[in-house]
Design a protein around this motif. Sequence first.
Motif, short mmCIF file in Angstrom:
data_model
loop_
_atom_site.label_atom_id
_atom_site.label_comp_id
_atom_site.label_asym_id
_atom_site.label_seq_id
_atom_site.Cartn_x
_atom_site.Cartn_y
_atom_site.Cartn_z
N MET A 1 45.32 10.32 35.05
CA MET A 1 45.04 11.37 36.03
C MET A 1 44.82 10.74 37.41
N LEU A 2 45.39 11.32 38.46
CA LEU A 2 45.23 10.78 39.80
C LEU A 2 43.81 11.00 40.28
N THR A 3 43.30 10.03 41.02
CA THR A 3 41.99 10.19 41.63
C THR A 3 42.14 10.97 42.93
N THR A 4 41.02 11.44 43.44
CA THR A 4 41.02 12.21 44.66
C THR A 4 40.38 11.38 45.76
N ARG A 5 39.86 12.00 46.78
CA ARG A 5 39.31 11.31 47.94
C ARG A 5 38.24 10.28 47.54
N HIS A 6 38.35 9.09 48.11
CA HIS A 6 37.42 7.99 47.84
C HIS A 6 37.43 7.57 46.37
N GLY A 7 38.51 7.84 45.67
CA GLY A 7 38.60 7.41 44.29
C GLY A 7 37.75 8.19 43.33
N VAL A 8 37.33 9.40 43.69
CA VAL A 8 36.44 10.21 42.85
C VAL A 8 37.23 11.35 42.20
N ARG A 9 37.01 11.54 40.91
CA ARG A 9 37.58 12.69 40.20
C ARG A 9 36.69 13.06 39.04
N PRO A 10 36.81 14.30 38.55
CA PRO A 10 36.06 14.70 37.35
C PRO A 10 36.54 13.91 36.13
N LEU A 11 35.61 13.53 35.29
CA LEU A 11 35.94 12.86 34.04
C LEU A 11 36.12 13.89 32.94
N GLY A 12 36.85 13.51 31.90
CA GLY A 12 37.05 14.37 30.74
C GLY A 12 37.01 13.56 29.47
N PRO A 13 37.24 14.19 28.32
CA PRO A 13 37.18 13.49 27.04
C PRO A 13 37.96 12.18 26.98
N PRO A 14 39.15 12.07 27.60
CA PRO A 14 39.85 10.78 27.54
C PRO A 14 39.09 9.64 28.23
N ASP A 15 38.12 9.99 29.08
CA ASP A 15 37.36 8.97 29.82
C ASP A 15 36.06 8.58 29.11
N LEU A 16 35.80 9.18 27.95
CA LEU A 16 34.49 9.00 27.33
C LEU A 16 34.15 7.54 27.07
N ASP A 17 35.04 6.79 26.49
CA ASP A 17 34.74 5.39 26.19
C ASP A 17 34.43 4.59 27.45
#
Length: 281
Positions: A1-17
């Motif tokens: 998933m692409l990050t947004t401004r300043h490298g910030v984006r919402p996390l989801g289940p694929p990011d859990l680990d």
Amino acid sequence: MLTTRHGVRPLGPPDLDDFLHLAERDPVVNVFADHRARTTTLEPRWLGGEMWGRFEDGRLVAACHVGANLVPVQARPADARAFADRALVRGRSVSTIVGPQDAVRVFWNEVAHAWGAPREIRWNQPHLEIATTPAVRPDAGVRRTTRADLDQLYPACVAMYTEEVGLSPEYGGGAELYRARVTQLVSRGWSFARFDDDRLVFKAEVACATPYAAQVQGVWVPPDRRGEGLATAGMAAVAEFVRQEIAPVVSLYVNEWNEAARAAYEKVGFRETARFATVMF
């Protein structure tokens, strides 16, 4: 998933680990966000909000829980500013900003002009931990509560919350939700109390827990029974219950000005490991 401004984006289940690895860098301080991630798998519908992540070169370097509470996780000043930038675009939806003092201070300095005057700011809150046998004898009268105790337990929880926060949890029609929360903690075995002649004289709850730590909240003794050592012996008992049956380290954070509570925790064997700050709306 692409990050947004300043490298910030919402996390989801694929990011859990990746998130759990991040939180495990300081698993006791990060126990709240770690608990939320484990119990929701970072699924937004279960989070009741979002978990933001900040990435550098594709690597997760910091996070921020954004629900009723906004809680930075391993956030350096640059991370806190990046999260604040996203929060300014979103607007304030949280009732509390809480977490490590430096990150909270940087975040608040960035959003204060837009988020309005808070109800209260508590900059210096010692974060305490114990991972050993208590230094005082636990109160043998402290036990887990049951639903049969709710007639006494619930009013005590309301009294504690009101005294601590300065606002009743029942304010604005919140009684049903708060009672459900108290009942949930009882059902989990995370609520502890002592009763003398059927009167509650000490209580405390576990707010959240992971395989690494548990955070205690809601420590309370009725005003007319304070000064008797009930909190000291009671917290020794809670620490033993928690360390034996829930998590190996017990933590909490306390207001700097609450000298009586701090003295009780020190007698038990709690030691300061960090400083928290809380901004309340």
